[in-house]
Design an enzyme around this catalytic site. Sequence first.
Site, PDB file in Angstrom:
ATOM      1  N   GLU A  46       0.843  -1.204   0.000  1.00 43.14           N
ATOM      2  CA  GLU A  46       0.000   0.000   0.000  1.00 43.14           C
ATOM      3  C   GLU A  46       0.866   1.236   0.000  1.00 43.14           C
ATOM      4  O   GLU A  46       1.834   1.328   0.763  1.00 43.14           O
ATOM      5  CB  GLU A  46      -0.915  -0.032   1.224  1.00 43.14           C
ATOM      6  CG  GLU A  46      -2.286   0.521   0.962  1.00 43.14           C
ATOM      7  CD  GLU A  46      -3.067  -0.315  -0.042  1.00 43.14           C
ATOM      8  OE1 GLU A  46      -3.055   0.022  -1.235  1.00 43.14           O
ATOM      9  OE2 GLU A  46      -3.685  -1.310   0.389  1.00 43.14           O
ATOM     10  N   HIS A  47       0.493   2.185  -0.859  1.00 43.99           N
ATOM     11  CA  HIS A  47       1.257   3.434  -1.003  1.00 43.99           C
ATOM     12  C   HIS A  47       2.704   3.166  -1.414  1.00 43.99           C
ATOM     13  O   HIS A  47       3.618   3.858  -0.963  1.00 43.99           O
ATOM     14  CB  HIS A  47       1.192   4.268   0.279  1.00 43.99           C
ATOM     15  CG  HIS A  47      -0.161   4.896   0.496  1.00 43.99           C
ATOM     16  ND1 HIS A  47      -0.573   6.019  -0.190  1.00 43.99           N
ATOM     17  CD2 HIS A  47      -1.199   4.524   1.278  1.00 43.99           C
ATOM     18  CE1 HIS A  47      -1.804   6.319   0.200  1.00 43.99           C
ATOM     19  NE2 HIS A  47      -2.215   5.432   1.075  1.00 43.99           N
ATOM     20  N   GLY A 140     -12.800   2.615  -1.532  1.00 45.17           N
ATOM     21  CA  GLY A 140     -11.430   2.099  -1.568  1.00 45.17           C
ATOM     22  C   GLY A 140     -11.260   0.890  -2.475  1.00 45.17           C
ATOM     23  O   GLY A 140     -10.244   0.203  -2.415  1.00 45.17           O
ATOM     24  N   SER A 142     -11.548   1.119  -5.811  1.00 41.04           N
ATOM     25  CA  SER A 142     -11.135   1.665  -7.089  1.00 41.04           C
ATOM     26  C   SER A 142     -12.230   1.700  -8.157  1.00 41.04           C
ATOM     27  O   SER A 142     -12.004   1.331  -9.309  1.00 41.04           O
ATOM     28  CB  SER A 142      -9.920   0.892  -7.602  1.00 41.04           C
ATOM     29  OG  SER A 142      -9.146   1.762  -8.344  1.00 41.04           O
ATOM     30  N   SER A 143     -13.379   2.182  -7.736  1.00 42.21           N
ATOM     31  CA  SER A 143     -14.441   2.392  -8.722  1.00 42.21           C
ATOM     32  C   SER A 143     -13.980   3.402  -9.767  1.00 42.21           C
ATOM     33  O   SER A 143     -14.370   3.326 -10.934  1.00 42.21           O
ATOM     34  CB  SER A 143     -15.698   2.908  -8.023  1.00 42.21           C
ATOM     35  OG  SER A 143     -15.410   4.125  -7.362  1.00 42.21           O
ATOM     36  N   ASP A 187      -4.028   0.503  -9.685  1.00 42.21           N
ATOM     37  CA  ASP A 187      -5.456   0.231  -9.886  1.00 42.21           C
ATOM     38  C   ASP A 187      -5.763  -0.060 -11.348  1.00 42.21           C
ATOM     39  O   ASP A 187      -6.510  -0.981 -11.685  1.00 42.21           O
ATOM     40  CB  ASP A 187      -6.302   1.424  -9.427  1.00 42.21           C
ATOM     41  CG  ASP A 187      -5.971   1.848  -8.008  1.00 42.21           C
ATOM     42  OD1 ASP A 187      -5.360   1.057  -7.282  1.00 42.21           O
ATOM     43  OD2 ASP A 187      -6.335   2.978  -7.647  1.00 42.21           O
ATOM     44  N   LYS A 231     -11.783  10.321  -3.193  1.00 40.27           N
ATOM     45  CA  LYS A 231     -10.442  10.682  -3.668  1.00 40.27           C
ATOM     46  C   LYS A 231     -10.338  12.096  -4.221  1.00 40.27           C
ATOM     47  O   LYS A 231      -9.258  12.570  -4.519  1.00 40.27           O
ATOM     48  CB  LYS A 231      -9.975   9.680  -4.738  1.00 40.27           C
ATOM     49  CG  LYS A 231      -9.128   8.584  -4.149  1.00 40.27           C
ATOM     50  CD  LYS A 231      -8.042   8.075  -5.067  1.00 40.27           C
ATOM     51  CE  LYS A 231      -8.546   7.529  -6.376  1.00 40.27           C
ATOM     52  NZ  LYS A 231      -7.633   6.793  -7.142  1.00 40.27           N
TER      53      LYS A 231
HETATM   54  C1  GLA Z   1      -5.005   4.657  -4.442  1.00 33.95           C
HETATM   55  C2  GLA Z   1      -4.221   4.926  -5.716  1.00 33.95           C
HETATM   56  C3  GLA Z   1      -3.239   3.803  -5.998  1.00 33.95           C
HETATM   57  C4  GLA Z   1      -2.392   3.491  -4.775  1.00 33.95           C
HETATM   58  C5  GLA Z   1      -3.257   3.333  -3.537  1.00 33.95           C
HETATM   59  C6  GLA Z   1      -2.447   3.168  -2.265  1.00 33.95           C
HETATM   60  O1  GLA Z   1      -5.853   3.569  -4.615  1.00 33.95           O
HETATM   61  O2  GLA Z   1      -5.099   5.072  -6.794  1.00 33.95           O
HETATM   62  O3  GLA Z   1      -2.450   4.138  -7.114  1.00 33.95           O
HETATM   63  O4  GLA Z   1      -1.417   4.472  -4.582  1.00 33.95           O
HETATM   64  O5  GLA Z   1      -4.121   4.422  -3.353  1.00 33.95           O
HETATM   65  O6  GLA Z   1      -1.697   2.004  -2.308  1.00 33.95           O
END
Ligand code: GLA
Length: 461
Positions: A46-47, A140, A142-143, A187, A231
């Site tokens: 993550e990140h 969270g 990723s829609s 994503d 976001k």
């Molecule tokens: C969001 C971003 C991704 C990634 C995550 C954290 O989903 O779109 O690219 O950085 O946060 O891991």
Amino acid sequence: MNLPDGWDAEELARAKRLAVQVRASVSDDAQIFAARAPGRVNLIGEHTDYSGLPVLPVAIDRSTIVVAAANTTREIEVSNVDPAWPSRRFAIERQIPPYATGDWANYVKAAIQGVIDHFAARQLRGMSIVVGSTVPPASGLSSSSALTVSTAISFMAINGLELEPIETATMVARSERYVGTHGGGMDQAVSILGRRDHALFIEFDPLRVRAIKMPANAALVVADSQEVADKSGKVRAEYNRRVVECSLAARILGRALDLDGVKILGDVVRALPNLSAANLVEKLAGASPQRLDPDLKEAANVLGVSQMKLDAELLGHDSTRIELDPNRPLEILKRARHVLTETERVIRAAGVLEAGRLDEMGKLMNASHASLAQDFQCSTHRLDALVESARRGGALGARLTGAGFGGSIVALCDAPNAGAVIESIDRGYYEKFTPGASPENLRAVLHAGPGASVIDLSVNA
Ligand code: GLA
């Protein structure tokens, strides 16, 4: 008719319902395409993607479908079956001006702009699209990327354009920055390249993927905290701040280690693969204060560059410029420690998942959450409570997934135990934090599904 993986009867029926709406606005003989792109849940890593370091997500069995028909207007006409997202219409031009920050259709514009930039020499046709999604928004999963990917590949289909999937993923990852989030490419990559029953070990610069079979006895419980991780608002500011902090850490480390041209932590890790995270963190601690002022003056001094140049490189310009809160210092050491130790965890996770060692995978996920909470500071009280309730129900590991600051968690379970984990989440979290809401739609066992694809609905009608 052989359809690509993912187009089962249910998905096809959804597309056909959307097609009825599209047909109403175009001529009878218009060719109609349906593009399907899944959301994702990240198992670990993550990140790390915007530092060019690896991630391990799965594409999920929740998707966005875009049904598209060519029109004759050189315009993109967009509607969404969900009335919460108003219809939009905009012209195809070299540089498409964005809607106001937060407008959902900016993701559509991002996709179109990405295709325009990539195929700069082509004259592109307009299209009318209808969007329908089963990926819950702002949770969270990723829609947003599911929308961007499905729009981009439908626009390419309408215009007879083709790319290798890996190139499409690279193109769409870049294009999503249009909305002002300086994200990595996780994503979009997993939405395009995902594989049924597999997680993807994804590396960047250049983009590479290795599919890892999910052990048959593993179940993934995904639960939405109902804390909105939108976001485009506060989360975007927090996210972009982390991007700046990580890049500063990388530059300082690069200078301390005599490396040229370092911009992201991945540059350091790739140049010195034998140095452990602990070694690198120690070197950084010796070269930089833990925190730096947000005006970048001190940072410029540490780096021996001009403040103006650093500002331009790190924060950018115009509509996608990153605005830093002037009252909060930038965290350098903590952020780097998370990213560097997380990278070691992702690499180990790929190995243990492949070997089916679920207990160890669970421990790595727990360690990831702790690092995100303490060092990356992107967890929340509610996410922590949700993770705890999953663990109490017997999950092997649980962590926030996605950018954090709200959104969802993912819990890894022995498949027969998934029901108990869900029960524990219902009692330990939903009853307390969302009283009155029925949790049935908020948590589920999700499966690793296939990546995006387009079908010709005129043929498959
Ligand atoms: C969001 C971003 C991704 C990634 C995550 C954290 O989903 O779109 O690219 O950085 O946060 O891991």
